[in-house]
Enzyme design. Structure first.
Site, PDB file in Angstrom:
ATOM      1  N   CYS A 123     -61.103  59.336  50.878  1.00 23.93           N
ATOM      2  CA  CYS A 123     -62.158  59.186  51.873  1.00 23.93           C
ATOM      3  C   CYS A 123     -62.841  60.530  52.112  1.00 23.93           C
ATOM      4  CB  CYS A 123     -61.533  58.666  53.165  1.00 23.93           C
ATOM      5  SG  CYS A 123     -62.704  58.202  54.426  1.00 23.93           S
ATOM      6  N   HIS A 124     -64.162  60.523  52.161  1.00 25.93           N
ATOM      7  CA  HIS A 124     -64.910  61.755  52.423  1.00 25.93           C
ATOM      8  C   HIS A 124     -64.781  62.146  53.893  1.00 25.93           C
ATOM      9  CE1 HIS A 124     -66.848  60.376  48.722  1.00 25.93           C
ATOM     10  NE2 HIS A 124     -67.153  61.653  48.521  1.00 25.93           N
ATOM     11  N   MET A 161     -64.565  53.223  57.239  1.00 23.48           N
ATOM     12  CA  MET A 161     -63.154  53.618  57.245  1.00 23.48           C
ATOM     13  C   MET A 161     -62.781  54.274  58.570  1.00 23.48           C
ATOM     14  SD  MET A 161     -62.091  52.348  54.510  1.00 23.48           S
ATOM     15  CE  MET A 161     -60.418  52.915  54.664  1.00 23.48           C
ATOM     16  N   GLU A 162     -63.700  55.049  59.143  1.00 22.66           N
ATOM     17  CA  GLU A 162     -63.447  55.687  60.434  1.00 22.66           C
ATOM     18  C   GLU A 162     -63.335  54.639  61.535  1.00 22.66           C
ATOM     19  OE1 GLU A 162     -64.673  58.720  57.650  1.00 22.66           O
ATOM     20  OE2 GLU A 162     -65.490  56.738  58.075  1.00 22.66           O
ATOM     21  N   ASP A 176     -47.118  50.631  70.670  1.00 19.23           N
ATOM     22  CA  ASP A 176     -46.101  51.635  70.951  1.00 19.23           C
ATOM     23  C   ASP A 176     -45.836  51.769  72.443  1.00 19.23           C
ATOM     24  OD1 ASP A 176     -44.332  53.908  70.317  1.00 19.23           O
ATOM     25  OD2 ASP A 176     -45.901  55.090  71.281  1.00 19.23           O
TER      26      ASP A 176
END
Length: 190
Positions: A123-124, A161-162, A176
């Site tokens: 990924c860039h 992707m971000e 969590d």
């Protein structure tokens, strides 16, 4: 192994839309027509992983949205809402024994979006202008809905992707922080 899977998909002729999607060839012609397999952008002609060259692309404004859901279950969702005196539309603050769940999840998601290129090997690095994380409490289904939006005004590549990383990390953080209340929590619909 990936090459073999793509080869096998092309051998069987893409008889259904689902099979074309699974095989990664959405633009492939159905049976009876000429068969083509969409090329994976991060795999070279020998099957090796590679980083996509975006050097010749023009920098543009890019934006992406990703969603995720965290199904807490009735008991955990009710306990979290009741413990904080929240009414139906008042607040998105959900506290657990570890603190402000959604506040921490928001910060974790933003940090994750900014570090996506460290997590996804090819990924860039993208100069993000903004990452928005929105939560909504779905009382009917005892879940938290997450929407992550990433935007850049100076990138040669997309920011999906971000956005996906932000939505996923927000969901993981909620899990969590709430797992002490319930072990039946599920992350869905990323």
């Amino acid at each position: 192994m990936l090459r073999l899977a793509v080869q096998r998909c092309s051998d069987i002729g893409f008889g259904s839309a689902l099979l074309r999607d699974v095989c990664g060839a959405r633009n492939a012609k159905p049976l009876g027509g000429e068969r083509t397999v969409a090329k994976l952008s991060h795999v070279d002609d020998t099957g090796r992983a590679r980083m996509v060259d975006v050097g010749d692309k023009t920098e543009t404004v890019r934006s992406a949205k990703a969603r995720a859901s965290v199904e807490l279950g009735v008991d955990a969702f009710s306990a979290l809402v009741a413990r904080n005196g929240m009414n139906d539309a008042q607040s998105d603050v959900v506290r657990s024994p570890k603190g402000d769940v959604l506040g921490v999840a928001r910060i974790a998601a933003i940090q994750a979006a900014k570090r996506t290129h460290h997590l996804i090997p090819l990924c860039h690095a993208v100069p993000l202008d903004v990452v928005h994380i929105d939560f909504s409490l779905d009382r009917d289904h005892s879940r938290v809905q997450i929407v992550a939006t990433a935007r850049t005004s100076a990138s040669k590549t997309g920011v999906e992707m971000e956005a996906l990383t932000a939505a996923s990390v927000a969901a993981l953080t909620i899990y969590d922080m709430c797992k002490a209340v319930s072990k039946a929590i599920r992350i869905t619909d990323v």
